[in-house]
Design an enzyme around this catalytic site. Structure first.
Site, PDB file in Angstrom:
ATOM      1  N   ASP A  61       0.861  -1.187   0.000  1.00 53.84           N
ATOM      2  CA  ASP A  61       0.000   0.000   0.000  1.00 53.84           C
ATOM      3  C   ASP A  61       0.900   1.241   0.000  1.00 53.84           C
ATOM      4  O   ASP A  61       1.323   1.710   1.055  1.00 53.84           O
ATOM      5  CB  ASP A  61      -0.914  -0.012   1.232  1.00 53.84           C
ATOM      6  CG  ASP A  61      -1.915   1.125   1.229  1.00 53.84           C
ATOM      7  OD1 ASP A  61      -2.641   1.261   0.232  1.00 53.84           O
ATOM      8  OD2 ASP A  61      -1.966   1.876   2.219  1.00 53.84           O
ATOM      9  N   ILE A  62       1.188   1.757  -1.194  1.00 48.73           N
ATOM     10  CA  ILE A  62       2.135   2.879  -1.338  1.00 48.73           C
ATOM     11  C   ILE A  62       1.389   4.218  -1.432  1.00 48.73           C
ATOM     12  O   ILE A  62       1.583   5.119  -0.624  1.00 48.73           O
ATOM     13  CB  ILE A  62       3.037   2.670  -2.569  1.00 48.73           C
ATOM     14  CG1 ILE A  62       3.847   1.364  -2.430  1.00 48.73           C
ATOM     15  CG2 ILE A  62       3.961   3.865  -2.759  1.00 48.73           C
ATOM     16  CD1 ILE A  62       4.913   1.373  -1.357  1.00 48.73           C
ATOM     17  N   GLU A  63       0.547   4.373  -2.464  1.00 47.60           N
ATOM     18  CA  GLU A  63      -0.324   5.549  -2.658  1.00 47.60           C
ATOM     19  C   GLU A  63       0.432   6.872  -2.726  1.00 47.60           C
ATOM     20  O   GLU A  63      -0.109   7.918  -2.376  1.00 47.60           O
ATOM     21  CB  GLU A  63      -1.406   5.603  -1.570  1.00 47.60           C
ATOM     22  CG  GLU A  63      -2.307   4.384  -1.531  1.00 47.60           C
ATOM     23  CD  GLU A  63      -3.475   4.527  -0.571  1.00 47.60           C
ATOM     24  OE1 GLU A  63      -4.076   5.607  -0.504  1.00 47.60           O
ATOM     25  OE2 GLU A  63      -3.791   3.529   0.125  1.00 47.60           O
ATOM     26  N   GLN A  64       1.680   6.845  -3.156  1.00 46.96           N
ATOM     27  CA  GLN A  64       2.480   8.066  -3.245  1.00 46.96           C
ATOM     28  C   GLN A  64       2.530   8.583  -4.676  1.00 46.96           C
ATOM     29  O   GLN A  64       2.439   7.807  -5.627  1.00 46.96           O
ATOM     30  CB  GLN A  64       3.896   7.798  -2.724  1.00 46.96           C
ATOM     31  CG  GLN A  64       3.925   7.419  -1.247  1.00 46.96           C
ATOM     32  CD  GLN A  64       5.263   6.863  -0.817  1.00 46.96           C
ATOM     33  OE1 GLN A  64       6.310   7.295  -1.267  1.00 46.96           O
ATOM     34  NE2 GLN A  64       5.237   5.870   0.060  1.00 46.96           N
ATOM     35  N   TYR A  82       1.833   5.271 -12.257  1.00 47.11           N
ATOM     36  CA  TYR A  82       2.581   4.021 -12.116  1.00 47.11           C
ATOM     37  C   TYR A  82       2.580   3.246 -13.432  1.00 47.11           C
ATOM     38  O   TYR A  82       1.746   3.489 -14.313  1.00 47.11           O
ATOM     39  CB  TYR A  82       1.962   3.129 -11.022  1.00 47.11           C
ATOM     40  CG  TYR A  82       1.822   3.752  -9.649  1.00 47.11           C
ATOM     41  CD1 TYR A  82       2.536   4.903  -9.275  1.00 47.11           C
ATOM     42  CD2 TYR A  82       0.953   3.187  -8.714  1.00 47.11           C
ATOM     43  CE1 TYR A  82       2.389   5.453  -8.007  1.00 47.11           C
ATOM     44  CE2 TYR A  82       0.812   3.735  -7.442  1.00 47.11           C
ATOM     45  CZ  TYR A  82       1.521   4.872  -7.096  1.00 47.11           C
ATOM     46  OH  TYR A  82       1.375   5.414  -5.839  1.00 47.11           O
TER      47      TYR A  82
END
Length: 365
Positions: free
Chosen positions: A122-125, A173
């Site tokens: 879970d990165i969400e950057q 991404y």
């Protein structure tokens, strides 16, 4: 003498916990879950004991985003469900290959020591396509998957993506490569007003047509539908209206986010359990928006200000869940499993059961 020393050393290492003892009543419950079910029902759990009230006839994977709970691990395994780690890390730290490898090894060792079945990354950057983080993120997912699969047979590696692949919140991404590199993508089909480019008004958290169009976008990128899990929200947004028109349109304060002039950050996230209590004293009762295919309601606070609350309920979720079956997606899940009222109140119990059943509308209880 040397043999005696080896025996003593071995006993000391065992006593020191070098090989963790299985915390379950039955030893086999500490074995990784390896079989796949036809439909994935992916649950995020944020801690506590709400999991005891989940509908385990449906759950296939629980992502532990709260404190590790050995009792949950044992119970999930007894039901044939996986329990996976949360994988969160500052992306700039992952550009260096040595740092990536160290991080992955730590996560694999942690999963092994806790008898877990994989990891949810879970990165969400924000990531720019021209940045070093762009390729580093894909490498992180691939290397994590390779090591987990090697070290924990049957383990699952998932990656959380925005509701659309169109650089939402500047998360640009390499979605196709990431999908190829892991077992599944959990598509967060919520917070869809995180960037509002048009009128600054309250809208659905997960509008039907916009949500489904985004899955078509993922599939058009040659991502296998069997890699996609639809995430639905078990929470809504409470907005204070700056202006409330005769048509019921709620103008919201401008709160910019990642380039957009307005966002859902001007609202407040509300659990489904709270909304089901609040709606009874609202000024409007439950309303339904035919365009967005979503419920909402209005209420006045103690200062006389009008609020508009947008959310998802069994009706709106069932409509989206039907698409999962139609398109042959890998499954469905929610953020998060703790947001329902699991008390013994008969009304609350029925409301919670209806939400679980909406995830798999064709499944017979």
């Amino acid at each position: 003498m040397f043999l005696l020393l080896l025996i003593v050393l071995s006993a000391c290492l065992s006593a020191a916990g070098s090989v963790p003892a299985c915390p379950c009543a039955e030893e086999q419950l500490c074995q990784p879950v390896q079989h796949e079910r036809e439909l994935e029902v992916f649950v995020f759990d944020v801690g506590g004991k709400a999991w005891k009230s989940y509908d385990w006839s449906k759950v296939t994977t629980v992502a532990a985003f709260g404190k590790y709970d050995a009792e949950l691990m044992c119970y999930a395994h007894s039901k044939g469900a996986r329990l996976v780690l949360k994988g969160d890390v500052p992306l700039p730290d992952m550009v260096d290959e040595t740092n990536r490898t160290t991080w992955i090894k730590e996560k694999v060792n942690l999963a092994k020591s806790q008898f877990m079945d994989g990891i949810n990354i879970d990165i969400e950057q924000a990531v720019d396509k021209s940045s070093p983080e762009y390729s580093a993120l894909t490498a992180l997912v691939k290397e994590t998957t390779d090591m987990f699969h090697k070290e924990i047979p049957g383990s699952q590696v998932s990656f959380d993506v925005a509701w659309s692949p169109k650089c939402i919140d500047k998360r640009c991404y390499d979605y196709t490569a990431i999908a190829d590199a892991c077992d599944l993508l959990f598509v967060m089909s919520y917070d869809e007003q995180s960037q509002i480019w048009g009128d600054c008004i309250a809208m659905a958290n997960s509008p039907f047509n916009q949500t489904l169009a985004a899955y078509d976008q993922y599939i058009e990128m040659k991502i296998d539908p069997k890699k996609l899990v639809m995430g639905v929200p078990w929470y809504g947004y409470d907005y204070v209206c700056l202006n409330f028109s005769q048509e019921g349109v709620c103008t919201i304060p401008k709160v910019p986010f990642r380039g957009a002039p307005c966002s859902d950050a001007s609202g407040k996230q509300i659990p489904y359990s709270i909304m089901m209590k609040q709606i009874n004293s609202s000024t409007s009762g439950r309303l339904w928006d035919e365009i967005q295919q979503a419920p909402y309601y209005n209420y006045k606070d103690k200062d006389g200000k009008i609020h508009q609350v947008w959310y998802d309920d069994p009706e709106s979720i069932s409509l989206k869940a039907a698409y999962v079956g139609e398109k042959g997606l890998r499954g469905i899940g929610m953020w998060n499993g703790n947001l329902l009222d699991y008390s013994n109140d008969p009304v609350a119990k029925q409301q919670s059961a209806d939400m679980w059943n909406a995830l798999v509308p064709n499944q017979q209880k």
